[in-house]
Write an enzyme that holds these catalytic residues in place. Sequence first.
Site, PDB file in Angstrom:
ATOM      1  N   CYS A 118       0.827  -1.214   0.000  1.00 60.10           N
ATOM      2  CA  CYS A 118       0.000   0.000   0.000  1.00 60.10           C
ATOM      3  C   CYS A 118       0.861   1.263   0.000  1.00 60.10           C
ATOM      4  O   CYS A 118       0.332   2.373  -0.179  1.00 60.10           O
ATOM      5  CB  CYS A 118      -0.920   0.030   1.222  1.00 60.10           C
ATOM      6  SG  CYS A 118      -2.118  -1.322   1.275  1.00 60.10           S
ATOM      7  N   LYS A 138       2.909   3.785   6.677  1.00 61.90           N
ATOM      8  CA  LYS A 138       3.953   2.828   6.342  1.00 61.90           C
ATOM      9  C   LYS A 138       5.127   3.510   5.629  1.00 61.90           C
ATOM     10  O   LYS A 138       6.294   3.175   5.864  1.00 61.90           O
ATOM     11  CB  LYS A 138       3.379   1.706   5.477  1.00 61.90           C
ATOM     12  CG  LYS A 138       2.465   0.753   6.229  1.00 61.90           C
ATOM     13  CD  LYS A 138       3.224  -0.009   7.302  1.00 61.90           C
ATOM     14  CE  LYS A 138       2.387  -1.053   7.982  1.00 61.90           C
ATOM     15  NZ  LYS A 138       3.148  -1.812   9.018  1.00 61.90           N
ATOM     16  N   HIS A 193      -9.298  -8.939   4.778  1.00 64.46           N
ATOM     17  CA  HIS A 193      -8.768  -8.714   3.449  1.00 64.46           C
ATOM     18  C   HIS A 193      -9.459  -9.661   2.459  1.00 64.46           C
ATOM     19  O   HIS A 193     -10.320 -10.456   2.832  1.00 64.46           O
ATOM     20  CB  HIS A 193      -7.258  -8.927   3.432  1.00 64.46           C
ATOM     21  CG  HIS A 193      -6.488  -7.849   4.111  1.00 64.46           C
ATOM     22  ND1 HIS A 193      -6.022  -7.974   5.398  1.00 64.46           N
ATOM     23  CD2 HIS A 193      -6.113  -6.613   3.693  1.00 64.46           C
ATOM     24  CE1 HIS A 193      -5.384  -6.860   5.745  1.00 64.46           C
ATOM     25  NE2 HIS A 193      -5.424  -6.023   4.727  1.00 64.46           N
TER      26      HIS A 193
END
Length: 310
Positions: free
Chosen positions: A105, A136, A176
Amino acid sequence: MKVLLTGGRGMVGRAIQDHPRAAAHRIVAPTSAELDLTDRAAVMTFVGETAPDIIIHSAGRVGGIQANMANPAAFLTENMDMGFNVVMAAREAGVPRLLNLGSSCMYPHDARNPLREDILGKGELEPTNEGYGLAKVAVARLCAFVSHERDDLAYKTLIPCNLYGLNDKFDPKVSHLVPAIIRKLHEAKESRAETVEIWGDGTARREFMFSGDLADGIWAAVERFDALPERMNIGLGYDYSINEYYAEAARVIGWDGAFVHDLTRPTGMKQKLLDVSAQKAFGWQARTSLTDGIAQTYAHFQHLVERGTA
């Protein structure tokens, strides 16, 4: 080595601890009740007292498209706070090595596939998980900054592709793609439903790796840390369409109904495939096939259903 593992109760953390190579090391894996990673002072104290040889930072707030779209602020702040606290505590305590787990991502949503490590930070992120991706990216940059400032510290980032596996989350509100598919098809089989809905047209492509394979790659990185690049993708190097994931899961589970597509729903990025050239040069590759991975994950889900904890 003494290994401090964050996120030890999560899917990746459990896979790391269950891997055969874990037995060669002393692992310290505090639960969230034992250590709140969003509490900077508490993390500083814990890391200083533990004095690990290496930290594996796998903790984080994770979820699928629905969860990310509903709570972008929480996905940004919680993941950034946890990552910053762990990295800065490691620097303060002089922990020589830190292995940070990033995410695919982190890559720009319009980047050319396969995604290479050198394009990180060079474009806008996918809106459906922007908060998570920003956090992140920031933590990975902090690791690089610390390493550049201190010759005695090496803080590196592995960037996994999408994951699934044992101890995954099967709640459709947070799960997910693969665990969500497994649950939907299991329930369709149990209720003898004739159709199952797929968001979008199903042509978007995704790279999902079995969590046990990631754990194997992490232990390879830990044990050959000096040979590891500053940041490295870790994945399969090939992908499948959403429709193909549904079809393979249906075959494994034994549901033979029809799929219908809801074209009003978002599908996310059309493709998100990692370039694994650096991983190949490092000398590691995943071994679990999609069929075997789904079969193992479905068996785990059935066990949860039997226990009433799915």
